[in-house]
Design an enzyme around this catalytic site. Structure first.
Site, mmCIF file in Angstrom:
data_model
loop_
_atom_site.group_PDB
_atom_site.id
_atom_site.type_symbol
_atom_site.label_atom_id
_atom_site.label_comp_id
_atom_site.label_asym_id
_atom_site.label_seq_id
_atom_site.Cartn_x
_atom_site.Cartn_y
_atom_site.Cartn_z
ATOM 1 N N ASP A 198 -3.892 -1.944 -6.858
ATOM 2 C CA ASP A 198 -4.431 -2.431 -5.589
ATOM 3 C C ASP A 198 -5.742 -3.182 -5.805
ATOM 4 O O ASP A 198 -6.831 -2.608 -5.752
ATOM 5 C CB ASP A 198 -4.622 -1.250 -4.632
ATOM 6 C CG ASP A 198 -4.997 -1.688 -3.224
ATOM 7 O OD1 ASP A 198 -5.273 -2.883 -3.015
ATOM 8 O OD2 ASP A 198 -5.010 -0.831 -2.321
ATOM 9 N N TYR A 221 -3.550 -1.771 7.479
ATOM 10 C CA TYR A 221 -4.522 -2.812 7.808
ATOM 11 C C TYR A 221 -4.757 -2.857 9.317
ATOM 12 O O TYR A 221 -3.935 -2.402 10.106
ATOM 13 C CB TYR A 221 -4.032 -4.183 7.330
ATOM 14 C CG TYR A 221 -3.872 -4.287 5.835
ATOM 15 C CD1 TYR A 221 -4.978 -4.488 5.013
ATOM 16 C CD2 TYR A 221 -2.620 -4.186 5.235
ATOM 17 C CE1 TYR A 221 -4.837 -4.578 3.644
ATOM 18 C CE2 TYR A 221 -2.467 -4.283 3.862
ATOM 19 C CZ TYR A 221 -3.577 -4.484 3.067
ATOM 20 O OH TYR A 221 -3.437 -4.577 1.706
ATOM 21 N N ARG A 256 0.842 -1.198 0.000
ATOM 22 C CA ARG A 256 0.000 0.000 0.000
ATOM 23 C C ARG A 256 0.876 1.246 0.000
ATOM 24 O O ARG A 256 1.085 1.896 1.025
ATOM 25 C CB ARG A 256 -0.942 -0.028 1.199
ATOM 26 C CG ARG A 256 -2.092 -0.987 0.991
ATOM 27 C CD ARG A 256 -3.216 -0.764 1.983
ATOM 28 N NE ARG A 256 -4.454 -1.357 1.509
ATOM 29 C CZ ARG A 256 -5.581 -1.350 2.187
ATOM 30 N NH1 ARG A 256 -5.641 -0.778 3.373
ATOM 31 N NH2 ARG A 256 -6.667 -1.902 1.692
ATOM 32 N N GLN A 282 -1.126 2.295 -6.164
ATOM 33 C CA GLN A 282 -2.573 2.443 -6.005
ATOM 34 C C GLN A 282 -3.359 1.896 -7.194
ATOM 35 O O GLN A 282 -4.415 1.290 -7.018
ATOM 36 C CB GLN A 282 -2.932 3.909 -5.774
ATOM 37 C CG GLN A 282 -2.582 4.397 -4.383
ATOM 38 C CD GLN A 282 -2.981 5.845 -4.156
ATOM 39 O OE1 GLN A 282 -3.234 6.584 -5.107
ATOM 40 N NE2 GLN A 282 -3.029 6.251 -2.906
ATOM 41 N N SER A 307 -8.381 -3.235 -2.855
ATOM 42 C CA SER A 307 -9.223 -2.041 -2.745
ATOM 43 C C SER A 307 -10.282 -1.998 -3.831
ATOM 44 O O SER A 307 -11.455 -1.690 -3.567
ATOM 45 C CB SER A 307 -8.356 -0.781 -2.799
ATOM 46 O OG SER A 307 -7.558 -0.676 -1.639
#
Length: 387
Positions: free
Chosen positions: A136, A236, A128, A133, A139
């Site tokens: 990911d 997390y 992360r 991004q 997500s």
């Protein structure tokens, strides 16, 4: 270089690892794309759309997997003992496999990739960081799962979501509690708010408070000092201690007495999902209430939830345990996942369209599981697994 897109064969999987749009972009990069016939059917992507985007259609799994230099998958491939088709055996030695391989849950599969001579990358392990991004997958898929969870709850709920002022009287808004304010939880909050619900949320991480309140929901605080220490460096949630879990359950139990819908999203990477709602807590809820357990496949956040089933308790509470929720919104889930993979491929293919695995790159290093017949990721090496 050939990129293979096989059909997903695991139960309840409708997604596909490439969309016609991502195929078009891969073809534009000078890559040859092979798509197994019917691979996109569950996501409403017909073979003709892939052909129009520049792909070749492979008649079956053998043709698709056998020629691929890079194989893009949603779920881990089937292998001996998983079913009639051994997808791993169909892949050529030296091929690159990229997908959501669930290595933390299926460590034995990592060793199988090494034995097969496959260079495997697990997309769940993308760090992360800002540069990652666009890759990911957790997500992108959790975002849609949170959205779908609220719609599933609304479908089971026997009342309206928003407040309604009518000539016959006022309909009170649904009261929603979201447990776990990660990506899925935040999207669930936003969706429930759009539908007109009165929303509150809880999370073990105090950092989630500002995000929850920015969406117009109320954040339930248990212990400020304890919550400050409940987040990993990667963002997390850590597994909570028993004392904190007990106090959280007491706090949540009071809230459940006034709650109509609960969305549970709490997961700890590589571990069994924490139990947030016990049977005793379910018993205090009103008849007609609904709980959606997004963690049901990892043990569940709710006692009594069952993977792939909708259960009604003795006191009339419905517990929804749909498996693979992102696949329930397969078109968008496939589109987003395909873009994640496209961004990741840019790290592995150089300007000459050659494969380049640069382990000096922190994203490549973190996601690489196996290479040259060896398990190379430290956390999955035999010594680490034994520990």
């Amino acid at each position: 270089m050939k990129i293979s897109i096989p059909k997903e064969r695991r139960p309840q999987e409708r997604r596909v690892a490439a969309s016609p749009d991502s195929v078009k972009r891969m073809a534009g990069m000078g890559l040859e794309v092979l798509v197994e016939s019917g691979a996109g059917a569950g996501s409403s992507f017909p073979d003709q759309a892939y052909e129009a985007a520049g792909a070749k259609i492979a008649a079956d799994a053998k043709a698709a997997l056998g020629e691929g230099d890079i194989v893009l998958k949603v779920q881990r491939p089937l292998h001996s003992g998983d079913g009639a088709l051994d997808e791993l055996a169909l892949m050529k030695r030296g091929a690159v496999l990229i997908g959501m391989l669930q290595p933390l849950q299926y460590r034995q599969d990592v060793e199988a990739y090494a034995r097969a001579g496959i260079t495997a990358f697990a997309m769940e392990l993308v760090p992360r960081i800002t540069r990652a991004q666009a890759m990911d997958v957790l997500s992108s898929q959790a975002n849609l799962a949170g959205y779908r969870a609220v719609l599933d709850a609304a479908g089971e709920f026997g009342r309206a979501f928003p407040m309604m002022m009518t000539a016959a009287g006022t309909v009170a808004p649904a009261r929603v509690l979201v447990m776990g304010a990660g990506v899925a939880g935040l999207q669930a909050i936003a969706t429930a708010r759009r539908l007109g619900g009165v929303v509150s949320a809880t999370d073990v991480r105090l950092a989630a408070k500002e995000q929850v309140e920015s969406l117009g929901a109320t954040f339930l605080v248990v212990d400020v000092e304890a919550m400050k220490a409940m987040e990993t460096a990667g963002g997390y949630a850590k597994e909570m201690g028993e004392d904190f879990a007990r106090r959280q359950r007491e706090h949540v139990t009071e809230a459940l007495k006034k709650t109509d819908i609960v969305i549970c999203t709490a997961l700890v990477p590589g571990r069994k999902a924490p139990v947030l709602i016990t049977k005793a807590m379910v018993a205090v809820m009103r008849p007609g209430s609904v709980i959606v357990d997004l963690a049901v496949e990892q043990g569940g956040n709710v006692e009594g939830s069952e993977p792939g089933k909708i259960v009604t308790t003795a006191n009339g509470v419905t517990i929804v345990g749909h498996a693979n929720v992102p696949s329930r919104i397969a078109v968008d889930a496939s589109q987003l996942y395909a873009r994640n993979l496209l961004a990741f491929l840019a790290l592995l293919i150089d300007k000459d369209k050659k494969l380049k695995i640069d382990t000096a790159d922190e994203i490549v290093k973190a996601t690489l599981l196996t290479r040259d017949g060896q398990v190379v990721n430290p956390q999955f090496a035999p010594a680490a697994a034994g520990a």
